[in-house]
Enzyme design. Sequence first.
Site, mmCIF file in Angstrom:
data_model
loop_
_atom_site.group_PDB
_atom_site.id
_atom_site.type_symbol
_atom_site.label_atom_id
_atom_site.label_comp_id
_atom_site.label_asym_id
_atom_site.label_seq_id
_atom_site.Cartn_x
_atom_site.Cartn_y
_atom_site.Cartn_z
ATOM 1 C CG ASP A 46 -2.054 -0.990 1.090
ATOM 2 O OD1 ASP A 46 -2.433 -1.299 -0.051
ATOM 3 O OD2 ASP A 46 -2.558 -1.458 2.129
ATOM 4 C CD GLU A 124 -2.829 8.904 7.037
ATOM 5 O OE1 GLU A 124 -1.844 9.154 6.308
ATOM 6 O OE2 GLU A 124 -3.191 7.747 7.283
ATOM 7 N NE ARG A 149 -2.815 22.220 26.752
ATOM 8 C CZ ARG A 149 -2.326 23.416 26.597
ATOM 9 N NH1 ARG A 149 -3.061 24.382 26.103
ATOM 10 N NH2 ARG A 149 -1.089 23.684 26.955
HETATM 11 P P1 NAP Z 1 5.068 2.882 6.889
HETATM 12 O O1 NAP Z 1 5.131 3.360 8.307
HETATM 13 O O2 NAP Z 1 6.275 2.263 6.273
HETATM 14 O O3 NAP Z 1 3.856 1.841 6.701
HETATM 15 C C1 NAP Z 1 2.621 2.018 7.240
HETATM 16 C C2 NAP Z 1 1.787 0.732 7.128
HETATM 17 O O4 NAP Z 1 0.461 1.127 6.767
HETATM 18 C C3 NAP Z 1 2.237 -0.266 6.078
HETATM 19 O O5 NAP Z 1 2.095 -1.570 6.610
HETATM 20 C C4 NAP Z 1 1.261 -0.036 4.934
HETATM 21 O O6 NAP Z 1 1.036 -1.189 4.140
HETATM 22 C C5 NAP Z 1 0.014 0.312 5.695
HETATM 23 N N1 NAP Z 1 -0.994 1.063 4.933
HETATM 24 C C6 NAP Z 1 -0.818 2.113 4.098
HETATM 25 N N2 NAP Z 1 -1.995 2.532 3.624
HETATM 26 C C7 NAP Z 1 -2.934 1.713 4.158
HETATM 27 C C8 NAP Z 1 -4.343 1.636 4.046
HETATM 28 N N3 NAP Z 1 -5.021 2.505 3.298
HETATM 29 N N4 NAP Z 1 -5.001 0.689 4.746
HETATM 30 C C9 NAP Z 1 -4.334 -0.181 5.524
HETATM 31 N N5 NAP Z 1 -2.993 -0.162 5.681
HETATM 32 C C10 NAP Z 1 -2.312 0.781 5.009
HETATM 33 O O7 NAP Z 1 4.631 4.150 6.007
HETATM 34 P P2 NAP Z 1 4.344 4.296 4.465
HETATM 35 O O8 NAP Z 1 4.452 2.978 3.763
HETATM 36 O O9 NAP Z 1 5.136 5.455 3.969
HETATM 37 O O10 NAP Z 1 2.802 4.677 4.533
HETATM 38 C C11 NAP Z 1 2.357 5.880 5.070
HETATM 39 C C12 NAP Z 1 1.139 5.587 5.871
HETATM 40 O O11 NAP Z 1 1.502 5.004 7.099
HETATM 41 C C13 NAP Z 1 0.345 6.792 6.281
HETATM 42 O O12 NAP Z 1 -0.532 7.222 5.270
HETATM 43 C C14 NAP Z 1 -0.372 6.300 7.532
HETATM 44 O O13 NAP Z 1 -1.684 5.854 7.230
HETATM 45 C C15 NAP Z 1 0.424 5.118 7.995
HETATM 46 N N6 NAP Z 1 0.845 5.334 9.378
HETATM 47 C C16 NAP Z 1 0.252 4.568 10.328
HETATM 48 C C17 NAP Z 1 0.551 4.752 11.657
HETATM 49 C C18 NAP Z 1 -0.139 3.891 12.679
HETATM 50 O O14 NAP Z 1 -0.889 3.014 12.288
HETATM 51 N N7 NAP Z 1 0.097 4.140 13.952
HETATM 52 C C19 NAP Z 1 1.470 5.721 12.036
HETATM 53 C C20 NAP Z 1 2.055 6.494 11.049
HETATM 54 C C21 NAP Z 1 1.726 6.295 9.704
HETATM 55 P P3 NAP Z 1 2.148 -1.866 3.192
HETATM 56 O O15 NAP Z 1 3.023 -2.641 4.101
HETATM 57 O O16 NAP Z 1 1.322 -2.715 2.281
HETATM 58 O O17 NAP Z 1 2.867 -0.754 2.472
#
Ligand code: NAP
Length: 263
Positions: A46, A124, A149
């Site tokens: 993703d 997001e 806050r």
């Molecule tokens: P990353 O930190 O390397 O990966 C974030 C994880 O989120 C990966 O496992 C990715 O899947 C999964 N993901 C991305 N879009 C998704 C969706 N629409 N539905 C379900 N899972 C999803 O960061 P990145 O690959 O650069 O992705 C950025 C995304 O990380 C942001 O958009 C945010 O949504 C997410 N994020 C999540 C958290 C949290 O859950 N606490 C914190 C910060 C950011 P894949 O392994 O298939 O790439």
Amino acid sequence: MMNFAIISKGDEVSARLEKRIKTYLLDFDLIWDEKNPDIVISIGGDGTLLHAFHHYIHRVDRTAFVGVHTGHLGFYADWTPEEVEKLVIHIAKTPFQIIEYPLLEVTVRYLDDRMESKYLAMNECTVKSVEGSLVMDVEIKGEHFETFRGDGLCLATPSGSTAYNKALGGAIIHPSLPSIQLAEMASINNRVFRTVGSPLVLPQHHTCLLNPVNDVDFHITIDHLFLLHEKVKSIQCRVAEEKVRFARFRPFPFWKRVKESFV
Ligand code: NAP
């Protein structure tokens, strides 16, 4: 004739798959065009599809995405490496259906005379203050709603509701609902500060405006992109007019993807 491009995660498995898919599609007389592709095949996860989306954001209305996952099943990347022959035949030979998912439009306005910045997010936008807790007046549809806050705020698209939003206790929203969801990150709730505490789902044209209470700097994320903004007057979020387009070759219902990913 259809133009295509491939964006790969860069690991060895994805790179090998990229080569194979490219050869197949060229054999089928499709045109390799990294500048103006009609279809973009994302290989990885993703996260890779998020990168592909932002790479081609300037032609979002003319590009369809399809994702192959080389790791676990993804929400945007739902084809397996074993299925690529089937997928390339579909791409080359059958007219495909396009499904569209809503996007989030973010407009940052500044206290000085800088031009506003506009972004589109597929998952997001998050807002956190650089130092100390975030203090934001939250306005919904022109009316003051609460003063937040806490650690930060997250505004998610329906298809992004399974990502960061879910980790914040937000609901999973079906991508056929043009909406955005506001979720809190550790709000302070006591006699002085009070927030609603539940995630809110806003329909199209209900704009959410975040007005910083004091002049501090912000970390704003748009999907995987991390931006530092100074002298912010307001951050406006709403359902975008633009949509992201996915090439659909077979049904793979959203709730089935939710079940297979989480349950
Ligand atoms: P990353 O930190 O390397 O990966 C974030 C994880 O989120 C990966 O496992 C990715 O899947 C999964 N993901 C991305 N879009 C998704 C969706 N629409 N539905 C379900 N899972 C999803 O960061 P990145 O690959 O650069 O992705 C950025 C995304 O990380 C942001 O958009 C945010 O949504 C997410 N994020 C999540 C958290 C949290 O859950 N606490 C914190 C910060 C950011 P894949 O392994 O298939 O790439």
